[in-house]
Scaffold this motif. Structure first.
Motif, PDB file in Angstrom:
ATOM      1  N   LEU A  59       0.792  -1.226   0.000  1.00 35.35           N
ATOM      2  CA  LEU A  59       0.000   0.000   0.000  1.00 35.35           C
ATOM      3  C   LEU A  59       0.826   1.280   0.000  1.00 35.35           C
ATOM      4  O   LEU A  59       0.311   2.347  -0.334  1.00 35.35           O
ATOM      5  CB  LEU A  59      -0.935   0.001   1.216  1.00 35.35           C
ATOM      6  N   THR A  60       2.086   1.208   0.361  1.00 31.88           N
ATOM      7  CA  THR A  60       2.893   2.424   0.463  1.00 31.88           C
ATOM      8  C   THR A  60       3.144   3.066  -0.895  1.00 31.88           C
ATOM      9  O   THR A  60       2.978   4.277  -1.048  1.00 31.88           O
ATOM     10  CB  THR A  60       4.238   2.147   1.160  1.00 31.88           C
ATOM     11  N   GLU A  61       3.516   2.270  -1.885  1.00 28.46           N
ATOM     12  CA  GLU A  61       3.842   2.831  -3.198  1.00 28.46           C
ATOM     13  C   GLU A  61       2.640   3.497  -3.878  1.00 28.46           C
ATOM     14  O   GLU A  61       2.750   4.636  -4.335  1.00 28.46           O
ATOM     15  CB  GLU A  61       4.436   1.759  -4.109  1.00 28.46           C
ATOM     16  N   PRO A  62       1.477   2.834  -3.951  1.00 30.92           N
ATOM     17  CA  PRO A  62       0.340   3.495  -4.613  1.00 30.92           C
ATOM     18  C   PRO A  62      -0.076   4.812  -3.949  1.00 30.92           C
ATOM     19  O   PRO A  62      -0.530   5.727  -4.623  1.00 30.92           O
ATOM     20  CB  PRO A  62      -0.797   2.474  -4.520  1.00 30.92           C
ATOM     21  N   LEU A  63       0.098   4.899  -2.633  1.00 33.95           N
ATOM     22  CA  LEU A  63      -0.282   6.119  -1.920  1.00 33.95           C
ATOM     23  C   LEU A  63       0.822   7.166  -1.934  1.00 33.95           C
ATOM     24  O   LEU A  63       0.575   8.337  -1.692  1.00 33.95           O
ATOM     25  CB  LEU A  63      -0.659   5.810  -0.475  1.00 33.95           C
ATOM     26  N   GLY A  64       2.053   6.730  -2.151  1.00 36.34           N
ATOM     27  CA  GLY A  64       3.176   7.658  -2.109  1.00 36.34           C
ATOM     28  C   GLY A  64       3.466   8.147  -0.698  1.00 36.34           C
ATOM     29  O   GLY A  64       3.968   9.250  -0.510  1.00 36.34           O
ATOM     30  N   LEU A  65       3.148   7.300   0.281  1.00 35.27           N
ATOM     31  CA  LEU A  65       3.370   7.648   1.684  1.00 35.27           C
ATOM     32  C   LEU A  65       4.367   6.675   2.295  1.00 35.27           C
ATOM     33  O   LEU A  65       4.537   5.561   1.801  1.00 35.27           O
ATOM     34  CB  LEU A  65       2.054   7.604   2.467  1.00 35.27           C
ATOM     35  N   SER A  66       4.978   7.079   3.379  1.00 37.36           N
ATOM     36  CA  SER A  66       5.938   6.206   4.059  1.00 37.36           C
ATOM     37  C   SER A  66       5.213   5.058   4.758  1.00 37.36           C
ATOM     38  O   SER A  66       4.017   5.149   5.075  1.00 37.36           O
ATOM     39  CB  SER A  66       6.750   7.009   5.071  1.00 37.36           C
ATOM     40  N   GLN A  67       5.955   4.020   5.046  1.00 41.85           N
ATOM     41  CA  GLN A  67       5.378   2.861   5.731  1.00 41.85           C
ATOM     42  C   GLN A  67       4.804   3.227   7.099  1.00 41.85           C
ATOM     43  O   GLN A  67       3.688   2.806   7.423  1.00 41.85           O
ATOM     44  CB  GLN A  67       6.429   1.743   5.834  1.00 41.85           C
ATOM     45  N   PRO A  68       5.506   4.039   7.914  1.00 45.93           N
ATOM     46  CA  PRO A  68       4.908   4.406   9.212  1.00 45.93           C
ATOM     47  C   PRO A  68       3.593   5.188   9.067  1.00 45.93           C
ATOM     48  O   PRO A  68       2.667   4.999   9.852  1.00 45.93           O
ATOM     49  CB  PRO A  68       5.985   5.263   9.880  1.00 45.93           C
ATOM     50  N   THR A  69       3.504   6.044   8.055  1.00 48.85           N
ATOM     51  CA  THR A  69       2.279   6.822   7.850  1.00 48.85           C
ATOM     52  C   THR A  69       1.129   5.914   7.432  1.00 48.85           C
ATOM     53  O   THR A  69       0.011   6.021   7.946  1.00 48.85           O
ATOM     54  CB  THR A  69       2.504   7.926   6.794  1.00 48.85           C
ATOM     55  N   VAL A  70       1.400   4.997   6.502  1.00 50.08           N
ATOM     56  CA  VAL A  70       0.369   4.049   6.068  1.00 50.08           C
ATOM     57  C   VAL A  70      -0.055   3.173   7.244  1.00 50.08           C
ATOM     58  O   VAL A  70      -1.251   2.945   7.461  1.00 50.08           O
ATOM     59  CB  VAL A  70       0.863   3.204   4.877  1.00 50.08           C
ATOM     60  N   SER A  71       0.899   2.709   8.031  1.00 52.34           N
ATOM     61  CA  SER A  71       0.579   1.889   9.203  1.00 52.34           C
ATOM     62  C   SER A  71      -0.304   2.649  10.189  1.00 52.34           C
ATOM     63  O   SER A  71      -1.238   2.078  10.762  1.00 52.34           O
ATOM     64  CB  SER A  71       1.861   1.436   9.908  1.00 52.34           C
ATOM     65  N   HIS A  72      -0.020   3.920  10.376  1.00 57.57           N
ATOM     66  CA  HIS A  72      -0.847   4.740  11.271  1.00 57.57           C
ATOM     67  C   HIS A  72      -2.283   4.814  10.761  1.00 57.57           C
ATOM     68  O   HIS A  72      -3.236   4.613  11.528  1.00 57.57           O
ATOM     69  CB  HIS A  72      -0.271   6.147  11.407  1.00 57.57           C
ATOM     70  N   HIS A  73      -2.453   5.091   9.466  1.00 57.76           N
ATOM     71  CA  HIS A  73      -3.802   5.191   8.901  1.00 57.76           C
ATOM     72  C   HIS A  73      -4.538   3.850   8.988  1.00 57.76           C
ATOM     73  O   HIS A  73      -5.732   3.813   9.292  1.00 57.76           O
ATOM     74  CB  HIS A  73      -3.747   5.670   7.456  1.00 57.76           C
ATOM     75  N   LEU A  74      -3.827   2.753   8.755  1.00 61.15           N
ATOM     76  CA  LEU A  74      -4.443   1.434   8.874  1.00 61.15           C
ATOM     77  C   LEU A  74      -4.871   1.162  10.314  1.00 61.15           C
ATOM     78  O   LEU A  74      -5.947   0.604  10.551  1.00 61.15           O
ATOM     79  CB  LEU A  74      -3.475   0.350   8.392  1.00 61.15           C
ATOM     80  N   LYS A  75      -4.072   1.584  11.254  1.00 57.99           N
ATOM     81  CA  LYS A  75      -4.416   1.414  12.672  1.00 57.99           C
ATOM     82  C   LYS A  75      -5.689   2.183  13.009  1.00 57.99           C
ATOM     83  O   LYS A  75      -6.574   1.674  13.698  1.00 57.99           O
ATOM     84  CB  LYS A  75      -3.260   1.888  13.553  1.00 57.99           C
ATOM     85  N   VAL A  76      -5.795   3.406  12.517  1.00 61.45           N
ATOM     86  CA  VAL A  76      -6.988   4.221  12.781  1.00 61.45           C
ATOM     87  C   VAL A  76      -8.226   3.557  12.160  1.00 61.45           C
ATOM     88  O   VAL A  76      -9.284   3.486  12.792  1.00 61.45           O
ATOM     89  CB  VAL A  76      -6.794   5.660  12.247  1.00 61.45           C
ATOM     90  N   LEU A  77      -8.088   3.054  10.944  1.00 62.48           N
ATOM     91  CA  LEU A  77      -9.208   2.367  10.287  1.00 62.48           C
ATOM     92  C   LEU A  77      -9.581   1.091  11.038  1.00 62.48           C
ATOM     93  O   LEU A  77     -10.769   0.774  11.188  1.00 62.48           O
ATOM     94  CB  LEU A  77      -8.853   2.042   8.829  1.00 62.48           C
ATOM     95  N   TYR A  78      -8.585   0.384  11.527  1.00 71.17           N
ATOM     96  CA  TYR A  78      -8.822  -0.830  12.314  1.00 71.17           C
ATOM     97  C   TYR A  78      -9.555  -0.494  13.620  1.00 71.17           C
ATOM     98  O   TYR A  78     -10.542  -1.143  13.978  1.00 71.17           O
ATOM     99  CB  TYR A  78      -7.499  -1.545  12.603  1.00 71.17           C
ATOM    100  N   GLU A  79      -9.091   0.528  14.308  1.00 65.40           N
ATOM    101  CA  GLU A  79      -9.711   0.914  15.576  1.00 65.40           C
ATOM    102  C   GLU A  79     -11.139   1.420  15.393  1.00 65.40           C
ATOM    103  O   GLU A  79     -11.952   1.330  16.307  1.00 65.40           O
ATOM    104  CB  GLU A  79      -8.852   1.951  16.288  1.00 65.40           C
ATOM    105  N   ALA A  80     -11.439   1.950  14.215  1.00 62.55           N
ATOM    106  CA  ALA A  80     -12.804   2.403  13.914  1.00 62.55           C
ATOM    107  C   ALA A  80     -13.714   1.236  13.515  1.00 62.55           C
ATOM    108  O   ALA A  80     -14.908   1.426  13.324  1.00 62.55           O
ATOM    109  CB  ALA A  80     -12.775   3.440  12.792  1.00 62.55           C
ATOM    110  N   GLY A  81     -13.124   0.049  13.403  1.00 69.42           N
ATOM    111  CA  GLY A  81     -13.920  -1.130  13.064  1.00 69.42           C
ATOM    112  C   GLY A  81     -14.134  -1.328  11.578  1.00 69.42           C
ATOM    113  O   GLY A  81     -14.943  -2.164  11.177  1.00 69.42           O
ATOM    114  N   LEU A  82     -13.420  -0.571  10.743  1.00 76.86           N
ATOM    115  CA  LEU A  82     -13.591  -0.684   9.297  1.00 76.86           C
ATOM    116  C   LEU A  82     -12.716  -1.761   8.680  1.00 76.86           C
ATOM    117  O   LEU A  82     -12.974  -2.202   7.565  1.00 76.86           O
ATOM    118  CB  LEU A  82     -13.305   0.663   8.632  1.00 76.86           C
ATOM    119  N   LEU A  83     -11.671  -2.176   9.396  1.00 76.26           N
ATOM    120  CA  LEU A  83     -10.752  -3.195   8.900  1.00 76.26           C
ATOM    121  C   LEU A  83     -10.577  -4.299   9.932  1.00 76.26           C
ATOM    122  O   LEU A  83     -10.654  -4.059  11.138  1.00 76.26           O
ATOM    123  CB  LEU A  83      -9.366  -2.599   8.603  1.00 76.26           C
TER     124      LEU A  83
END
Length: 111
Positions: A59-83
């Motif tokens: 997911l990092t390359e398509p978004l053009g974001l760093s791995q820590p940033t993508v991981s943070h967003h995934l964590k937020v989505l997970y905590e919201a119950g979306l993932l």
């Protein structure tokens, strides 16, 4: 000004049902999470994977974001119950929780 005494009879309701008060805070919180464009892109990327899942490394390359940033967003989505997530060795794979997406759709469903 003269207003009709019963305004509710003047118009056809737009929604098939309204969001119940106890659900509004939860749904609003999810929409706040989705207010970040990168998170919407992440959901779209994961949903469109042939396997229905993805890990940070995909997911990092398509978004053009760093791995820590993508991981943070995934964590937020997970905590919201979306993932949902599943650890496989050193990688964590994420997949969409269809029921949560359907709940958002039904909250704004037209008749």
């Amino acid at each position: 000004m003269n207003f009709p005494k019963n305004i509710s009879n003047c118009c056809t309701p737009l929604l098939s049902s309204f969001i119940k008060p106890d659900e509004t805070a939860q749904i609003a919180a999810i929409f706040r999470v989705l207010g970040e464009p990168a998170r919407l892109q992440l959901l779209s990327l994961i949903a469109n994977q042939a396997t229905g899942e993805a890990c940070v490394c995909e997911l990092t390359e398509p978004l053009g974001l760093s791995q820590p940033t993508v991981s943070h967003h995934l964590k937020v989505l997970y905590e919201a119950g979306l993932l949902q997530k599943e650890r496989r060795g050193t990688w964590i794979y994420y997949r969409i929780v269809p029921e949560r997406i359907k709940a958002l759709q039904s909250a704004l469903a037209l008749p």
